[in-house]
Design a protein around this motif. Structure first.
Motif, PDB file in Angstrom:
ATOM      1  N   ALA A   6     -34.367  -2.731  -3.783  1.00  0.00           N
ATOM      2  CA  ALA A   6     -33.348  -3.301  -4.260  1.00  0.00           C
ATOM      3  C   ALA A   6     -32.994  -2.502  -5.575  1.00  0.00           C
ATOM      4  N   ASN A  49     -38.792 -13.563  -9.598  1.00  0.00           N
ATOM      5  CA  ASN A  49     -39.173 -12.413  -9.822  1.00  0.00           C
ATOM      6  C   ASN A  49     -39.219 -11.574  -8.385  1.00  0.00           C
ATOM      7  N   ASP A  61     -40.304   0.244  -2.423  1.00  0.00           N
ATOM      8  CA  ASP A  61     -40.609   1.553  -3.486  1.00  0.00           C
ATOM      9  C   ASP A  61     -41.963   1.499  -3.658  1.00  0.00           C
ATOM     10  N   HIS A  99     -37.394  -9.989 -16.602  1.00  0.00           N
ATOM     11  CA  HIS A  99     -38.749 -10.116 -16.027  1.00  0.00           C
ATOM     12  C   HIS A  99     -39.335 -11.558 -16.224  1.00  0.00           C
ATOM     13  N   ASN A 101     -38.639  -7.041  -0.167  1.00  0.00           N
ATOM     14  CA  ASN A 101     -38.244  -6.285  -1.384  1.00  0.00           C
ATOM     15  C   ASN A 101     -39.266  -5.205  -2.125  1.00  0.00           C
ATOM     16  N   LYS A 102     -38.713  -4.466  -2.977  1.00  0.00           N
ATOM     17  CA  LYS A 102     -39.640  -3.743  -3.891  1.00  0.00           C
ATOM     18  C   LYS A 102     -40.440  -2.787  -2.956  1.00  0.00           C
ATOM     19  N   GLY A 147     -36.823 -10.374  -6.976  1.00  0.00           N
ATOM     20  CA  GLY A 147     -35.665  -9.307  -6.985  1.00  0.00           C
ATOM     21  C   GLY A 147     -34.493  -9.721  -6.517  1.00  0.00           C
ATOM     22  N   LYS A 148     -34.082 -11.286  -6.560  1.00  0.00           N
ATOM     23  CA  LYS A 148     -32.772 -11.538  -6.072  1.00  0.00           C
ATOM     24  C   LYS A 148     -31.706 -11.129  -6.801  1.00  0.00           C
ATOM     25  N   SER A 149     -31.905 -11.257  -8.112  1.00  0.00           N
ATOM     26  CA  SER A 149     -30.583 -10.844  -8.816  1.00  0.00           C
ATOM     27  C   SER A 149     -30.384  -9.107  -8.833  1.00  0.00           C
ATOM     28  N   THR A 150     -31.549  -8.608  -8.722  1.00  0.00           N
ATOM     29  CA  THR A 150     -31.312  -7.097  -8.704  1.00  0.00           C
ATOM     30  C   THR A 150     -30.704  -6.909  -7.122  1.00  0.00           C
TER      31      THR A 150
HETATM   32  P1  GDP Z   1     -35.181 -12.738  -9.404  1.00  0.00           P
HETATM   33  O1  GDP Z   1     -35.897 -13.277 -10.516  1.00  0.00           O
HETATM   34  O2  GDP Z   1     -35.523 -12.949  -8.007  1.00  0.00           O
HETATM   35  O3  GDP Z   1     -33.707 -12.455  -9.559  1.00  0.00           O
HETATM   36  O4  GDP Z   1     -35.765 -11.179  -9.667  1.00  0.00           O
HETATM   37  P2  GDP Z   1     -35.111  -9.970 -10.660  1.00  0.00           P
HETATM   38  O5  GDP Z   1     -33.993  -9.240  -9.786  1.00  0.00           O
HETATM   39  O6  GDP Z   1     -34.800 -10.374 -11.878  1.00  0.00           O
HETATM   40  O7  GDP Z   1     -36.314  -8.984 -10.675  1.00  0.00           O
HETATM   41  C1  GDP Z   1     -37.451  -9.145 -11.139  1.00  0.00           C
HETATM   42  C2  GDP Z   1     -38.208  -7.656 -11.363  1.00  0.00           C
HETATM   43  O8  GDP Z   1     -38.448  -6.985 -10.490  1.00  0.00           O
HETATM   44  C3  GDP Z   1     -37.335  -7.054 -12.596  1.00  0.00           C
HETATM   45  O9  GDP Z   1     -37.908  -6.276 -13.366  1.00  0.00           O
HETATM   46  C4  GDP Z   1     -36.640  -5.828 -11.690  1.00  0.00           C
HETATM   47  O10 GDP Z   1     -36.279  -4.653 -12.120  1.00  0.00           O
HETATM   48  C5  GDP Z   1     -37.794  -5.944 -10.491  1.00  0.00           C
HETATM   49  N1  GDP Z   1     -37.210  -5.318  -9.134  1.00  0.00           N
HETATM   50  C6  GDP Z   1     -36.377  -6.057  -8.322  1.00  0.00           C
HETATM   51  N2  GDP Z   1     -36.109  -5.097  -7.277  1.00  0.00           N
HETATM   52  C7  GDP Z   1     -37.114  -4.302  -7.382  1.00  0.00           C
HETATM   53  C8  GDP Z   1     -37.371  -3.228  -6.318  1.00  0.00           C
HETATM   54  O11 GDP Z   1     -36.748  -3.085  -5.255  1.00  0.00           O
HETATM   55  N3  GDP Z   1     -38.461  -2.133  -6.710  1.00  0.00           N
HETATM   56  C9  GDP Z   1     -39.028  -2.527  -7.849  1.00  0.00           C
HETATM   57  N4  GDP Z   1     -39.924  -1.534  -8.188  1.00  0.00           N
HETATM   58  N5  GDP Z   1     -38.764  -3.345  -8.886  1.00  0.00           N
HETATM   59  C10 GDP Z   1     -37.866  -4.310  -8.619  1.00  0.00           C
END
Ligand code: GDP
Length: 457
Positions: free
Chosen positions: A361, A229, A338, A249, A335-336, A231-234
């Motif tokens: 991201a 979570n 914002d 999520h 990350n995040k 935000g790696k994939s994002t």
């Molecule tokens: P992973 O498990 O690390 O691959 O994480 P995901 O990319 O699946 O992201 C997990 C959640 O965080 C999702 O709901 C994304 O939309 C959210 N997310 C990722 N990057 C950001 C960001 O820069 N800002 C916000 N507000 N949410 C983010």
């Protein structure tokens, strides 16, 4: 494999249906064989570098309407007579024409045989021939440039010149052997030492360039790691500017690793999104975590992504301690951002080899900054237009062996060993240097190199 008296034929363009296909003939009989199936001008009476329209006929039957391009020896790729037949790109037509040419006396070419002939006839040296294979396989600007530089003779010219100077010294040292009773010294040891040092410097630089050269050829491994979570994939999607990885999520959805290619400033980076690191609860997760650690140990650069809103300083410090390995540049991606309150500031004590970048991201903020940092941390300004890069493991090995032989020469000079020992080490150095450019070759080595080409190249 040195029979160049026969005429070989193969499809030079890719297999499969296309607008046109190019069939290449090379050898002494190339023009005569092509002429024997051609209805149009008499090809044996035409000039080199001319193109002729007509039909390929089998008996009375027209197989196709074609263009015949003539290259008369030695003004051709192989330095032999070459005819390139541009026909319509149907498998049936191509096969029929090739079969017909074989019936008329040509032989099906083996993999890489055209380029091998170019090498054997002195058109290319060995490293240039290998560059042809690299050029065909190049899938990024940097890979194409590295191959092009090598094809133009880049480092083989440089090595050839040094090798010639060393040959002169070798003969002087050998001359001393004839006068061993008289204790004379024809080869000035100080000059020899200086030359060997010069060669060593060039070789050392080439050896060092392999890491980058190889990365350019294969793509630079870039591992993205972090907690579920984070935000790696994002981030992966933001870097690629598309939606390939599944964003969800539910923590831990990226079970296996995903690999994508991202081009930054002409270099391909292989982005590897790993499973989230955390205490694994089930076996699939566990395998994922293990894989993450394995991938990190092999990466050229690590992107550690964390949620700047959610992770405590202590956890962050822990993750960094666990993941960042000495010698592997790491970029910490907060990350995040914002979601961060405007007043929030990130205070992170960075260790050597580590950078911090704050991104969003999701909102695609500061992604370009991150891209440029990835490029800088891996390519490090090593890539200039006239820089010669070694991209071939065979060259690397030959250079390393040359280097070892040269070290023995230097030791020999320092310890004032007798001329015969010195001559032996110089000869070995010359041998390995020659292996790179093809001055020294064996049939095995040639077979090994050219069999990796495709047929028709
Ligand atoms: P992973 O498990 O690390 O691959 O994480 P995901 O990319 O699946 O992201 C997990 C959640 O965080 C999702 O709901 C994304 O939309 C959210 N997310 C990722 N990057 C950001 C960001 O820069 N800002 C916000 N507000 N949410 C983010």
């Amino acid at each position: 494999m040195n029979q160049t008296e026969d005429t070989i034929v193969a499809l030079a363009t890719a297999n499969g249906v296309g607008a046109i296909g190019v069939i290449r003939l090379s050898g002494p009989e190339a023009i005569i064989i092509a002429n024997s199936v051609f209805k149009g001008k008499d090809l044996t009476k035409q000039d080199s570098h001319t193109i002729h329209f007509g039909h390929v006929v089998d008996g009375g039957v027209i197989l196709d309407e074609v263009l015949m391009s003539l290259f008369i020896a030695p003004k051709s790729y192989t330095r032999e007579n070459v005819v390139e037949i541009s026909c319509h790109g149907s498998n049936y037509i191509i096969e029929s024409i090739i079969k017909l040419l074989i019936k008329k006396g040509a032989r099906a070419a083996r993999a890489g045989e055209f380029t091998m002939r170019a090498f054997l006839n002195g058109q290319l040296d060995l490293s240039q021939a290998e560059a042809v294979a690299d050029l065909i396989a190049a899938n990024s600007k940097a890979a194409q440039q590295a191959a092009m530089q090598q094809l133009r003779g880049g480092f083989s010219n440089q090595l050839q010149a040094l090798r010639e100077q060393l040959v002169t010294f070798a003969s002087l040292v050998e001359l001393e052997l004839d006068f061993s009773e008289e204790d004379v010294e024809f080869a000035n040891r100080g000059q020899l030492r200086q030359l060997v040092l010069d060669i060593e410097r060039v070789i050392g630089k080439l050896i060092q360039s392999f890491e980058l050269g190889n990365a350019i050829k294969q793509g630079v491994n870039t591992v993205i790691a972090g907690r579920p979570n984070a935000g790696k994939s994002t981030l992966l999607n933001a870097l690629l500017n598309e939606d390939r990885a599944i964003v969800s999520h539910i923590p831990g959805t990226t079970r296996d690793t995903i690999e994508e290619v991202l081009n930054i400033n002409g270099i391909n980076f292989r982005l590897i999104d790993t499973a989230g690191i955390r205490e694994a609860t089930d076996t699939i997760e566990q395998i994922g975590v293990q894989k993450t650690m394995e991938k990190i140990s092999q990466t050229a650069v690590l992107l550690y992504v964390y949620d700047a809103n959610a992770l405590s300083d202590a956890d962050l410090a822990n993750d960094i301690a666990e993941l960042v390995k000495p010698g592997i540049p790491a970029i910490i991606v907060a990350n995040k951002t914002d979601l961060l309150p405007a007043s929030a500031a990130i205070n992170l004590q960075l260790t050597d080899g580590t950078d911090l970048v704050e991104v969003s991201a999701k909102e695609k903020q500061h992604i370009d900054e991150l891209k440029q940092l990835i490029y800088q941390r891996t390519v490090k300004g090593q890539l200039s237009a006239d820089e010669t890069l070694i991209t071939n493991i065979r060259h690397l090995e030959a250079l390393q062996r040359t280097e070892q032989a040269l070290i023995r020469v230097l030791d020999g000079i320092a310890n004032q060993v007798s001329s015969d020992f010195l001559a032996m080490d110089i000869k070995q150095g010359l041998h390995y240097l020659g292996e790179i450019t093809g001055t020294v070759t064996t049939d095995d080595l040639l077979d090994n190199i050219f069999s990796r080409f495709c047929i028709g190249k």
